[in-house]
Write a protein that holds these residues in place. Sequence first.
Motif, PDB file in Angstrom:
ATOM      1  N   VAL A 270      23.984 -24.534 -25.394  1.00 44.18           N
ATOM      2  CA  VAL A 270      24.926 -24.062 -24.389  1.00 44.18           C
ATOM      3  C   VAL A 270      24.182 -23.972 -23.060  1.00 44.18           C
ATOM      4  CG1 VAL A 270      26.289 -22.058 -23.679  1.00 44.18           C
ATOM      5  CG2 VAL A 270      26.298 -22.799 -26.076  1.00 44.18           C
ATOM      6  N   PRO A 271      24.791 -24.447 -21.978  1.00 38.77           N
ATOM      7  CA  PRO A 271      24.107 -24.358 -20.682  1.00 38.77           C
ATOM      8  C   PRO A 271      23.849 -22.899 -20.284  1.00 38.77           C
ATOM      9  CG  PRO A 271      26.174 -25.581 -20.505  1.00 38.77           C
ATOM     10  CD  PRO A 271      26.088 -25.074 -21.890  1.00 38.77           C
ATOM     11  N   VAL A 272      22.710 -22.664 -19.655  1.00 40.64           N
ATOM     12  CA  VAL A 272      22.371 -21.327 -19.184  1.00 40.64           C
ATOM     13  C   VAL A 272      23.112 -21.091 -17.866  1.00 40.64           C
ATOM     14  CG1 VAL A 272      20.514 -19.823 -18.399  1.00 40.64           C
ATOM     15  CG2 VAL A 272      20.122 -21.401 -20.302  1.00 40.64           C
ATOM     16  N   VAL A 273      23.772 -19.964 -17.763  1.00 42.31           N
ATOM     17  CA  VAL A 273      24.539 -19.607 -16.573  1.00 42.31           C
ATOM     18  C   VAL A 273      23.866 -18.421 -15.896  1.00 42.31           C
ATOM     19  CG1 VAL A 273      26.783 -18.784 -15.744  1.00 42.31           C
ATOM     20  CG2 VAL A 273      26.665 -20.414 -17.656  1.00 42.31           C
ATOM     21  N   GLU A 274      23.624 -18.543 -14.601  1.00 44.65           N
ATOM     22  CA  GLU A 274      23.059 -17.440 -13.827  1.00 44.65           C
ATOM     23  C   GLU A 274      24.182 -16.462 -13.493  1.00 44.65           C
ATOM     24  OE1 GLU A 274      19.845 -16.847 -12.934  1.00 44.65           O
ATOM     25  OE2 GLU A 274      19.264 -18.587 -14.141  1.00 44.65           O
ATOM     26  N   LEU A 275      24.035 -15.232 -13.953  1.00 39.39           N
ATOM     27  CA  LEU A 275      25.038 -14.208 -13.673  1.00 39.39           C
ATOM     28  C   LEU A 275      24.638 -13.390 -12.453  1.00 39.39           C
ATOM     29  CD1 LEU A 275      25.688 -12.911 -17.301  1.00 39.39           C
ATOM     30  CD2 LEU A 275      27.195 -14.318 -15.903  1.00 39.39           C
ATOM     31  N   PRO A 276      25.623 -12.838 -11.745  1.00 35.20           N
ATOM     32  CA  PRO A 276      25.299 -11.970 -10.614  1.00 35.20           C
ATOM     33  C   PRO A 276      24.538 -10.723 -11.079  1.00 35.20           C
ATOM     34  CG  PRO A 276      27.631 -12.571 -10.611  1.00 35.20           C
ATOM     35  CD  PRO A 276      27.047 -13.038 -11.910  1.00 35.20           C
ATOM     36  N   GLU A 277      23.829 -10.126 -10.175  1.00 35.89           N
ATOM     37  CA  GLU A 277      23.043  -8.929 -10.480  1.00 35.89           C
ATOM     38  C   GLU A 277      23.943  -7.850 -11.080  1.00 35.89           C
ATOM     39  OE1 GLU A 277      20.324  -5.684  -8.145  1.00 35.89           O
ATOM     40  OE2 GLU A 277      20.379  -7.733  -7.371  1.00 35.89           O
ATOM     41  N   GLY A 278      23.432  -7.188 -12.107  1.00 34.65           N
ATOM     42  CA  GLY A 278      24.158  -6.110 -12.763  1.00 34.65           C
ATOM     43  C   GLY A 278      24.908  -6.545 -14.008  1.00 34.65           C
ATOM     44  N   PHE A 279      25.157  -7.857 -14.153  1.00 31.23           N
ATOM     45  CA  PHE A 279      25.829  -8.364 -15.344  1.00 31.23           C
ATOM     46  C   PHE A 279      24.781  -8.656 -16.407  1.00 31.23           C
ATOM     47  CE2 PHE A 279      28.868  -9.187 -12.065  1.00 31.23           C
ATOM     48  CZ  PHE A 279      30.112  -9.039 -12.676  1.00 31.23           C
ATOM     49  N   ARG A 280      25.111  -8.357 -17.670  1.00 27.63           N
ATOM     50  CA  ARG A 280      24.189  -8.603 -18.765  1.00 27.63           C
ATOM     51  C   ARG A 280      24.903  -9.409 -19.839  1.00 27.63           C
ATOM     52  NH1 ARG A 280      22.815  -5.312 -23.459  1.00 27.63           N
ATOM     53  NH2 ARG A 280      24.384  -3.896 -22.680  1.00 27.63           N
ATOM     54  N   LEU A 281      24.353 -10.549 -20.178  1.00 30.32           N
ATOM     55  CA  LEU A 281      24.939 -11.449 -21.164  1.00 30.32           C
ATOM     56  C   LEU A 281      24.622 -10.969 -22.576  1.00 30.32           C
ATOM     57  CD1 LEU A 281      26.455 -14.156 -21.455  1.00 30.32           C
ATOM     58  CD2 LEU A 281      24.225 -15.272 -21.536  1.00 30.32           C
ATOM     59  N   THR A 282      25.647 -10.868 -23.413  1.00 32.34           N
ATOM     60  CA  THR A 282      25.436 -10.471 -24.812  1.00 32.34           C
ATOM     61  C   THR A 282      25.885 -11.538 -25.797  1.00 32.34           C
ATOM     62  OG1 THR A 282      27.574  -9.365 -24.898  1.00 32.34           O
ATOM     63  CG2 THR A 282      25.653  -8.008 -24.291  1.00 32.34           C
ATOM     64  N   GLY A 283      26.561 -12.552 -25.322  1.00 27.98           N
ATOM     65  CA  GLY A 283      26.996 -13.619 -26.214  1.00 27.98           C
ATOM     66  C   GLY A 283      27.682 -14.722 -25.434  1.00 27.98           C
ATOM     67  N   ILE A 284      27.800 -15.856 -26.075  1.00 24.46           N
ATOM     68  CA  ILE A 284      28.417 -17.021 -25.455  1.00 24.46           C
ATOM     69  C   ILE A 284      29.349 -17.666 -26.471  1.00 24.46           C
ATOM     70  CG2 ILE A 284      27.994 -19.316 -24.484  1.00 24.46           C
ATOM     71  CD1 ILE A 284      25.221 -18.304 -23.646  1.00 24.46           C
ATOM     72  N   ASN A 285      30.522 -18.086 -26.025  1.00 26.38           N
ATOM     73  CA  ASN A 285      31.456 -18.809 -26.865  1.00 26.38           C
ATOM     74  C   ASN A 285      31.743 -20.132 -26.158  1.00 26.38           C
ATOM     75  OD1 ASN A 285      33.326 -19.542 -28.764  1.00 26.38           O
ATOM     76  ND2 ASN A 285      34.946 -18.252 -27.961  1.00 26.38           N
ATOM     77  N   TYR A 286      31.072 -21.185 -26.578  1.00 26.44           N
ATOM     78  CA  TYR A 286      31.175 -22.478 -25.927  1.00 26.44           C
ATOM     79  C   TYR A 286      31.781 -23.468 -26.914  1.00 26.44           C
ATOM     80  CZ  TYR A 286      29.677 -26.065 -22.554  1.00 26.44           C
ATOM     81  OH  TYR A 286      29.633 -27.054 -21.622  1.00 26.44           O
TER      82      TYR A 286
END
Length: 139
Positions: free
Chosen positions: A112-128
């Motif tokens: 899955v491509p890595v996505v840069e999230l804005p500051e303060g957001f935390r990635l916990t999972g991806i559904n691609y």
Amino acid sequence: MTDEKFYLDQLERHDVKPTAVRLLILRAMYRGGEMVSMGDLGRILPTVDKSTISRTLSLFLMHRLIHAVDDGSGSLKYNVGGGDDNGSPEDEHTHFYCERCHRTFCLEHINVPVVELPEGFRLTGINYVLKGICPECGD
């Protein structure tokens, strides 16, 4: 055909106590790259009640023996593997949903491509999930 030791090793490696039903469900889940829903498992294993299947899937997910994906079909699909030990979202893989046969496949070789999230957001999972027609239906 895979021998009993293989399934016992899979359970042990993920700290899941082996029982006859857990072995039966795990064996049924080894269907290559095709994912299965709880309903699929109910049809494959008609002697196992739905609540037992549901509890077993939850246990397998918790111990990262299997992974689940929402492919847009209305029910979660499950497959063995794909749950690395550190749970890093960067290690997630792509899934493919066939719009003709309604099967979902793991494409583990496509990250899955890595996505840069804005500051303060935390990635916990991806559904691609990619959607289209699988090779079997395309013929």
